[in-house]
Scaffold this motif. Structure first.
Motif, PDB file in Angstrom:
ATOM      1  N   GLU A  11       0.818  -1.215   0.000  1.00 56.03           N
ATOM      2  CA  GLU A  11       0.000   0.000   0.000  1.00 56.03           C
ATOM      3  C   GLU A  11       0.854   1.268   0.000  1.00 56.03           C
ATOM      4  OE1 GLU A  11      -0.501  -2.273   2.761  1.00 56.03           O
ATOM      5  OE2 GLU A  11      -1.811  -3.434   1.439  1.00 56.03           O
ATOM      6  N   ILE A  12       2.022   1.212   0.603  1.00 55.30           N
ATOM      7  CA  ILE A  12       2.890   2.382   0.678  1.00 55.30           C
ATOM      8  C   ILE A  12       3.486   2.703  -0.687  1.00 55.30           C
ATOM      9  CG2 ILE A  12       5.070   3.229   1.657  1.00 55.30           C
ATOM     10  CD1 ILE A  12       4.247   1.949   4.256  1.00 55.30           C
ATOM     11  N   PHE A  13       3.723   1.690  -1.500  1.00 56.13           N
ATOM     12  CA  PHE A  13       4.349   1.915  -2.801  1.00 56.13           C
ATOM     13  C   PHE A  13       3.372   2.431  -3.849  1.00 56.13           C
ATOM     14  CE2 PHE A  13       7.382  -0.889  -0.717  1.00 56.13           C
ATOM     15  CZ  PHE A  13       8.534  -0.145  -0.911  1.00 56.13           C
ATOM     16  N   GLU A  14       2.109   2.644  -3.471  1.00 54.92           N
ATOM     17  CA  GLU A  14       1.162   3.304  -4.367  1.00 54.92           C
ATOM     18  C   GLU A  14       1.429   4.803  -4.416  1.00 54.92           C
ATOM     19  OE1 GLU A  14      -2.650   2.223  -2.854  1.00 54.92           O
ATOM     20  OE2 GLU A  14      -2.425   0.125  -3.433  1.00 54.92           O
ATOM     21  N   HIS A  15       2.234   5.317  -3.483  1.00 54.74           N
ATOM     22  CA  HIS A  15       2.598   6.728  -3.403  1.00 54.74           C
ATOM     23  C   HIS A  15       4.110   6.858  -3.624  1.00 54.74           C
ATOM     24  CE1 HIS A  15      -1.369   7.260  -1.652  1.00 54.74           C
ATOM     25  NE2 HIS A  15      -1.069   6.297  -0.802  1.00 54.74           N
ATOM     26  N   THR A  16       4.560   8.046  -3.976  1.00 53.75           N
ATOM     27  CA  THR A  16       5.983   8.293  -4.176  1.00 53.75           C
ATOM     28  C   THR A  16       6.642   8.581  -2.826  1.00 53.75           C
ATOM     29  OG1 THR A  16       5.466   9.261  -6.317  1.00 53.75           O
ATOM     30  CG2 THR A  16       7.663   9.672  -5.437  1.00 53.75           C
ATOM     31  N   ILE A  17       7.729   7.864  -2.544  1.00 49.01           N
ATOM     32  CA  ILE A  17       8.436   7.977  -1.266  1.00 49.01           C
ATOM     33  C   ILE A  17       9.819   8.576  -1.517  1.00 49.01           C
ATOM     34  CG2 ILE A  17       9.361   6.687   0.690  1.00 49.01           C
ATOM     35  CD1 ILE A  17       7.348   4.509   0.041  1.00 49.01           C
ATOM     36  N   GLY A  18      10.266   9.406  -0.597  1.00 46.36           N
ATOM     37  CA  GLY A  18      11.615   9.955  -0.645  1.00 46.36           C
ATOM     38  C   GLY A  18      12.403   9.490   0.566  1.00 46.36           C
ATOM     39  N   ILE A  19      13.682   9.210   0.387  1.00 41.68           N
ATOM     40  CA  ILE A  19      14.569   8.760   1.466  1.00 41.68           C
ATOM     41  C   ILE A  19      15.800   9.660   1.480  1.00 41.68           C
ATOM     42  CG2 ILE A  19      15.918   6.843   2.402  1.00 41.68           C
ATOM     43  CD1 ILE A  19      13.002   6.166   2.274  1.00 41.68           C
ATOM     44  N   THR A  20      16.118  10.189   2.660  1.00 44.79           N
ATOM     45  CA  THR A  20      17.360  10.947   2.806  1.00 44.79           C
ATOM     46  C   THR A  20      18.269  10.223   3.783  1.00 44.79           C
ATOM     47  OG1 THR A  20      16.464  12.328   4.560  1.00 44.79           O
ATOM     48  CG2 THR A  20      16.275  13.171   2.321  1.00 44.79           C
ATOM     49  N   LEU A  21      19.546  10.239   3.481  1.00 39.32           N
ATOM     50  CA  LEU A  21      20.573   9.674   4.350  1.00 39.32           C
ATOM     51  C   LEU A  21      21.586  10.781   4.597  1.00 39.32           C
ATOM     52  CD1 LEU A  21      21.842   7.179   5.756  1.00 39.32           C
ATOM     53  CD2 LEU A  21      23.136   6.830   3.655  1.00 39.32           C
ATOM     54  N   ASN A  22      21.721  11.180   5.860  1.00 44.57           N
ATOM     55  CA  ASN A  22      22.617  12.275   6.253  1.00 44.57           C
ATOM     56  C   ASN A  22      22.331  13.555   5.468  1.00 44.57           C
ATOM     57  OD1 ASN A  22      23.906  10.582   8.089  1.00 44.57           O
ATOM     58  ND2 ASN A  22      25.389   9.909   6.562  1.00 44.57           N
ATOM     59  N   MET A  30      23.611  -7.349  -5.471  1.00 42.97           N
ATOM     60  CA  MET A  30      23.993  -7.395  -4.059  1.00 42.97           C
ATOM     61  C   MET A  30      23.658  -6.047  -3.442  1.00 42.97           C
ATOM     62  SD  MET A  30      25.572 -10.381  -3.430  1.00 42.97           S
ATOM     63  CE  MET A  30      26.724 -10.129  -2.124  1.00 42.97           C
ATOM     64  N   LEU A  31      23.271  -6.049  -2.162  1.00 42.29           N
ATOM     65  CA  LEU A  31      22.896  -4.814  -1.491  1.00 42.29           C
ATOM     66  C   LEU A  31      24.029  -4.331  -0.594  1.00 42.29           C
ATOM     67  CD1 LEU A  31      19.199  -5.617  -0.540  1.00 42.29           C
ATOM     68  CD2 LEU A  31      20.060  -4.335  -2.489  1.00 42.29           C
ATOM     69  N   ILE A  32      24.287  -3.035  -0.646  1.00 38.76           N
ATOM     70  CA  ILE A  32      25.317  -2.396   0.167  1.00 38.76           C
ATOM     71  C   ILE A  32      24.609  -1.615   1.264  1.00 38.76           C
ATOM     72  CG2 ILE A  32      27.196  -0.714   0.173  1.00 38.76           C
ATOM     73  CD1 ILE A  32      27.463  -1.290  -2.860  1.00 38.76           C
ATOM     74  N   LYS A  33      25.046  -1.793   2.520  1.00 40.00           N
ATOM     75  CA  LYS A  33      24.432  -1.090   3.647  1.00 40.00           C
ATOM     76  C   LYS A  33      25.222   0.182   3.943  1.00 40.00           C
ATOM     77  CE  LYS A  33      22.768  -3.280   7.352  1.00 40.00           C
ATOM     78  NZ  LYS A  33      22.721  -3.984   8.650  1.00 40.00           N
ATOM     79  N   LEU A  34      24.502   1.311   3.937  1.00 38.82           N
ATOM     80  CA  LEU A  34      25.082   2.603   4.290  1.00 38.82           C
ATOM     81  C   LEU A  34      24.450   3.060   5.594  1.00 38.82           C
ATOM     82  CD1 LEU A  34      24.834   4.363   0.816  1.00 38.82           C
ATOM     83  CD2 LEU A  34      26.805   3.186   1.778  1.00 38.82           C
ATOM     84  N   LYS A  35      25.259   3.563   6.531  1.00 42.34           N
ATOM     85  CA  LYS A  35      24.757   3.965   7.844  1.00 42.34           C
ATOM     86  C   LYS A  35      24.768   5.471   7.984  1.00 42.34           C
ATOM     87  CE  LYS A  35      26.033  -0.279  10.119  1.00 42.34           C
ATOM     88  NZ  LYS A  35      26.646  -0.897  11.293  1.00 42.34           N
ATOM     89  N   GLY A  36      23.812   5.976   8.780  1.00 39.97           N
ATOM     90  CA  GLY A  36      23.714   7.411   9.035  1.00 39.97           C
ATOM     91  C   GLY A  36      22.323   7.758   9.523  1.00 39.97           C
ATOM     92  N   THR A  37      21.964   9.021   9.431  1.00 38.50           N
ATOM     93  CA  THR A  37      20.652   9.498   9.835  1.00 38.50           C
ATOM     94  C   THR A  37      19.686   9.341   8.676  1.00 38.50           C
ATOM     95  OG1 THR A  37      21.699  11.101  11.288  1.00 38.50           O
ATOM     96  CG2 THR A  37      19.385  11.446  10.790  1.00 38.50           C
ATOM     97  N   VAL A  38      18.647   8.516   8.873  1.00 42.51           N
ATOM     98  CA  VAL A  38      17.697   8.195   7.813  1.00 42.51           C
ATOM     99  C   VAL A  38      16.384   8.932   8.074  1.00 42.51           C
ATOM    100  CG1 VAL A  38      16.443   6.336   6.654  1.00 42.51           C
ATOM    101  CG2 VAL A  38      18.737   5.928   7.528  1.00 42.51           C
ATOM    102  N   ASP A  39      15.815   9.489   7.001  1.00 45.80           N
ATOM    103  CA  ASP A  39      14.514  10.133   7.069  1.00 45.80           C
ATOM    104  C   ASP A  39      13.706   9.693   5.854  1.00 45.80           C
ATOM    105  OD1 ASP A  39      12.479  11.834   7.963  1.00 45.80           O
ATOM    106  OD2 ASP A  39      13.190  13.458   6.687  1.00 45.80           O
ATOM    107  N   ALA A  40      12.463   9.253   6.095  1.00 44.62           N
ATOM    108  CA  ALA A  40      11.567   8.832   5.014  1.00 44.62           C
ATOM    109  C   ALA A  40      10.381   9.790   4.987  1.00 44.62           C
ATOM    110  CB  ALA A  40      11.095   7.405   5.252  1.00 44.62           C
ATOM    111  N   PHE A  41       9.923  10.101   3.772  1.00 42.87           N
ATOM    112  CA  PHE A  41       8.812  11.047   3.628  1.00 42.87           C
ATOM    113  C   PHE A  41       8.090  10.773   2.313  1.00 42.87           C
ATOM    114  CE2 PHE A  41      12.683  12.816   1.921  1.00 42.87           C
ATOM    115  CZ  PHE A  41      12.297  13.330   0.680  1.00 42.87           C
ATOM    116  N   TYR A  42       6.852  11.269   2.249  1.00 40.00           N
ATOM    117  CA  TYR A  42       6.087  11.224   1.004  1.00 40.00           C
ATOM    118  C   TYR A  42       6.398  12.463   0.182  1.00 40.00           C
ATOM    119  CZ  TYR A  42       3.210   7.375   2.724  1.00 40.00           C
ATOM    120  OH  TYR A  42       2.767   6.171   3.171  1.00 40.00           O
ATOM    121  N   LYS A  43       6.530  12.291  -1.122  1.00 41.51           N
ATOM    122  CA  LYS A  43       6.778  13.435  -2.012  1.00 41.51           C
ATOM    123  C   LYS A  43       5.455  14.023  -2.451  1.00 41.51           C
ATOM    124  CE  LYS A  43      11.212  12.201  -3.848  1.00 41.51           C
ATOM    125  NZ  LYS A  43      12.002  12.015  -5.034  1.00 41.51           N
TER     126      LYS A  43
END
Length: 82
Positions: free
Chosen positions: A26-37, A69-82
Motif C-alpha cells: 500500500e505504501i508503494f502506491e505513493h511516491t516515497i523519498g529517502i534521505t541519508l545524512n 547485491m545490497l550495500i548497507k550505508l549507515k547514518g541518519t535516515v529520514d523517510a517522507f512522502y513526495k
C-alpha cells in the motif's frame, strides 16, 4: 466515510522487495523519498530509521539468483512522502 487522499504511515523498516517480510504494498502506491545524512537517495532498496541504515543495490555485483547485491550505508535516515 474514508478519505481517499490519506496516506498510510511510513513504517520504521520498509523493503522494496515483495518477498521481504518488511514489504508493504500500500505504501508503494505513493511516491516515497529517502534521505541519508541530509542527502536524498533515489536507489534505496530497504531502509530502517531506528537503526540508521539504508541498503542500495551494488552497480555490478550479483548474488547467485542474479539479483544485485545490497550495500548497507549507515547514518541518519529520514523517510517522507513526495
Amino acid at each position: 466515510m474514508t478519505d481517499t487522499n490519506s496516506k498510510p504511515a511510513l513504517p520504521d523498516q520498509l523493503s522494496g522487495n515483495p518477498r521481504s517480510p518488511h514489504h508493504v504494498a500500500e505504501i508503494f502506491e505513493h511516491t516515497i523519498g529517502i534521505t541519508l545524512n541530509g542527502k536524498e537517495h533515489f536507489n534505496v532498496e530497504e531502509y530502517c530509521i531506528s537503526e540508521g541504515w539504508v541498503k542500495i543495490p551494488s552497480p555490478k555485483a550479483l548474488d547467485r539468483r542474479g539479483q544485485p547485491m545490497l550495500i548497507k550505508l549507515k547514518g541518519t535516515v529520514d523517510a517522507f512522502y513526495k
